[in-house]
Design a protein around this motif. Sequence first.
Motif, mmCIF file in Angstrom:
data_model
loop_
_atom_site.group_PDB
_atom_site.id
_atom_site.type_symbol
_atom_site.label_atom_id
_atom_site.label_comp_id
_atom_site.label_asym_id
_atom_site.label_seq_id
_atom_site.Cartn_x
_atom_site.Cartn_y
_atom_site.Cartn_z
ATOM 1 N N LYS A 164 4.584 -8.042 -5.515
ATOM 2 C CA LYS A 164 5.840 -7.025 -5.269
ATOM 3 C C LYS A 164 6.950 -7.610 -6.211
ATOM 4 O O LYS A 164 6.856 -8.817 -6.751
ATOM 5 C CB LYS A 164 6.346 -7.134 -4.068
ATOM 6 N N GLN A 222 8.368 -4.591 -3.051
ATOM 7 C CA GLN A 222 7.338 -3.462 -2.890
ATOM 8 C C GLN A 222 6.824 -3.602 -4.375
ATOM 9 O O GLN A 222 7.445 -4.031 -5.300
ATOM 10 C CB GLN A 222 8.051 -2.110 -2.635
ATOM 11 N N SER A 223 5.523 -2.961 -4.324
ATOM 12 C CA SER A 223 5.013 -2.887 -5.915
ATOM 13 C C SER A 223 5.835 -2.007 -6.866
ATOM 14 O O SER A 223 6.221 -0.884 -6.390
ATOM 15 C CB SER A 223 3.552 -2.606 -5.862
ATOM 16 N N HIS A 248 -3.544 2.336 -8.115
ATOM 17 C CA HIS A 248 -2.713 3.480 -7.555
ATOM 18 C C HIS A 248 -3.477 4.843 -8.131
ATOM 19 O O HIS A 248 -3.987 5.626 -7.382
ATOM 20 C CB HIS A 248 -1.608 3.361 -7.842
ATOM 21 N N SER A 257 6.580 10.773 -6.784
ATOM 22 C CA SER A 257 6.455 9.804 -6.042
ATOM 23 C C SER A 257 5.216 10.083 -4.928
ATOM 24 O O SER A 257 5.235 11.165 -4.381
ATOM 25 C CB SER A 257 7.819 9.377 -5.298
ATOM 26 N N GLU A 311 1.994 8.206 -2.579
ATOM 27 C CA GLU A 311 1.012 6.989 -1.986
ATOM 28 C C GLU A 311 -0.234 7.046 -2.118
ATOM 29 O O GLU A 311 -0.891 8.205 -2.065
ATOM 30 C CB GLU A 311 1.518 6.425 -0.552
ATOM 31 N N ARG A 312 -0.830 6.252 -2.873
ATOM 32 C CA ARG A 312 -2.395 6.346 -3.033
ATOM 33 C C ARG A 312 -3.156 4.988 -3.009
ATOM 34 O O ARG A 312 -2.249 3.874 -3.541
ATOM 35 C CB ARG A 312 -2.794 6.865 -4.656
ATOM 36 N N GLY A 316 -3.127 2.827 -0.667
ATOM 37 C CA GLY A 316 -2.343 1.731 -0.217
ATOM 38 C C GLY A 316 -1.237 1.258 -0.855
ATOM 39 O O GLY A 316 -0.502 0.364 -0.670
ATOM 40 N N ILE A 317 -0.644 1.833 -2.036
ATOM 41 C CA ILE A 317 0.239 1.554 -2.845
ATOM 42 C C ILE A 317 1.270 2.945 -2.925
ATOM 43 O O ILE A 317 0.958 3.930 -3.769
ATOM 44 C CB ILE A 317 -0.081 1.037 -4.165
ATOM 45 N N PRO A 318 2.454 2.846 -2.548
ATOM 46 C CA PRO A 318 3.575 3.938 -2.672
ATOM 47 C C PRO A 318 4.244 3.814 -4.002
ATOM 48 O O PRO A 318 4.636 2.719 -4.460
ATOM 49 C CB PRO A 318 4.557 3.844 -1.578
ATOM 50 N N SER A 319 4.290 4.883 -4.737
ATOM 51 C CA SER A 319 4.875 4.659 -5.879
ATOM 52 C C SER A 319 6.381 5.174 -5.905
ATOM 53 O O SER A 319 6.712 5.871 -4.692
ATOM 54 C CB SER A 319 4.289 5.657 -7.157
#
Length: 574
Positions: free
Chosen positions: A128, A143-144, A173, A198, A200-201, A203-206
């Motif tokens: 993160k 966050q990432s 992602h 935006s 989420e894929r 486990g990673i939200p963009s």
Amino acid sequence: MSWNLHPSLNKVKIWLQGPKPPRPYRIRPFFEALQTAPTRYFEALVPRAARFWVGIFMFAVWVTAFVTIISHLNLPKDIGGYGAPVRLSCIARFWSDSRSCGLDGQNCLPFNDHRLAFSCPSDCGRVKVLNPYTIGAEQIIYQSLVVGGTPNVSNANEMVYRGDSFICAAAIHAGAIDDKRGGCGALSVVGEKRDYGSIERNGIPSVGFDSNFPLSFTFDHGNGVASDSSKCRDPRWNLLAISTIFATLFSIFTTTPSAFFIPVSIITYFQISLASDPPSFQDYSTAVSTSIGRLLPAAFVALLMFHFCIRKTLAGLNAPFEKAILWTGGLWVGALSNLTFDKIPIQRLTPHDLNQQPGAITALVFIVLILLFIALCQAWAFRMEGRLLRYLGLYCILGISLVILVVIPGLELRIHHYILALLLLPGTAIQTRPSLLYQGLLVGLFINGIARWGFDSILQTEAQLRGDALLGDVIPTIHTHNITSSNITFSWDVPSGGYEGVSVLVNDVERFRGFEKDKYSEFTWTREGLDAPEYFRFGFVKYYILGGVVYSDFTRAGVWERNGSWTDIPPGRS
């Protein structure tokens, strides 16, 4: 000359000296006959003169297995025609930040027509940003850093990511690699895009961004890339299994502290430095060179640790299974702290980080209470052995030394992993089961800190500690005028705080840098047919005498909306 103490102080001294005679602690093994069976059979079957060579042979087998696995799982020569993969760290990205990339991003070229095969380690999805990072008008933290990842109509519906995204996190992602195994992939740099959605894929939200950016990239999901990528994966888990097995064997079959500590420490060190938590490296030759360079000073410090602390805990210990579970198990927990302590909401022990990370202060209080309880229990055990006064004197010296370091002007105290281990290890030099666990854990933290970061200084400058965090200094006061459908003009007050000019970021890219001495006191931006909002941030700037640029904090983003209206800059820094 003798000192006459006050009667109450004399009573305290007598109590601290402990019982007469002292009561040394020795671990009485559970199921001793069962625990010692392997060593008894080993000693019965192998002559004393040959046992050293058996240990050497076991260590050589580990080295062979370790090197074989790395070689077998090494990177392929080509990924789908993109060439040999480049090994990336979890935080690698094309566009480092607006300051580093410079005016119009010239330091971060090329923006397009560039192809790259890459390799990522496992578990990059958990990495993160540790300080506020601004994307348009939005700030993210903890966050990432993945911007975009939704289909782009202008690019054959491929998932497009903004160029400052973490490449490995974006690959997870996009489904190009697996987070748990790592692996290889291929991407193309596709230049300027807009409207990064935006979603989420995996486990990673963009994060979304609804304007343009000069550098973007997409991932190739073709059959050729997928076929070649299947040959490439992060070997850390395979290596960890081998290293754990051999460390356990040395724990069970060795009877002297040195025969146990030396091979287990070396196995753990190379497991961390080459596989489980290595520093960034392009190839294994570079990684091995870095590891060897740090090994010699680490071995010298480890020798001192062993002589003054570890051998006192392990000497005469006749409980090999308990040693394997408590000491070696604790060792792996500490050495793999990047995984085992990942959920604790404390990234760095600095006031800035503790104040800005949710839950960090609560976690720190909880940890301090646990450490206080452990310290009291350990102090009681040292008192029973008649050694408490000696160790209290040692920790008084260490405490005074830390206070002296704290008050040195211009520098800040930084307690690294290895420093924490060195400070606390003397308190484990006693043979109890808790001490076995604590000592193994601390040795693991020492190994992780040196293998990952080396002997970083205990004293660092404010800038080193801050990294990319906000400075908290002056920011420009901005005035807007002459707003039309295609132009907007900004002016500002005279730079203050020792700065000499103003830098302007448009859509997170530095587009202007003007200095008061050159009579620059305003900036006009022309919109060129872009049906999207544009984001403007302003910061002070100056040049170093010997070269280089220094930036202040930037303002938050003011927004020139699609319809031509202006949304003022909100309070705060970025």
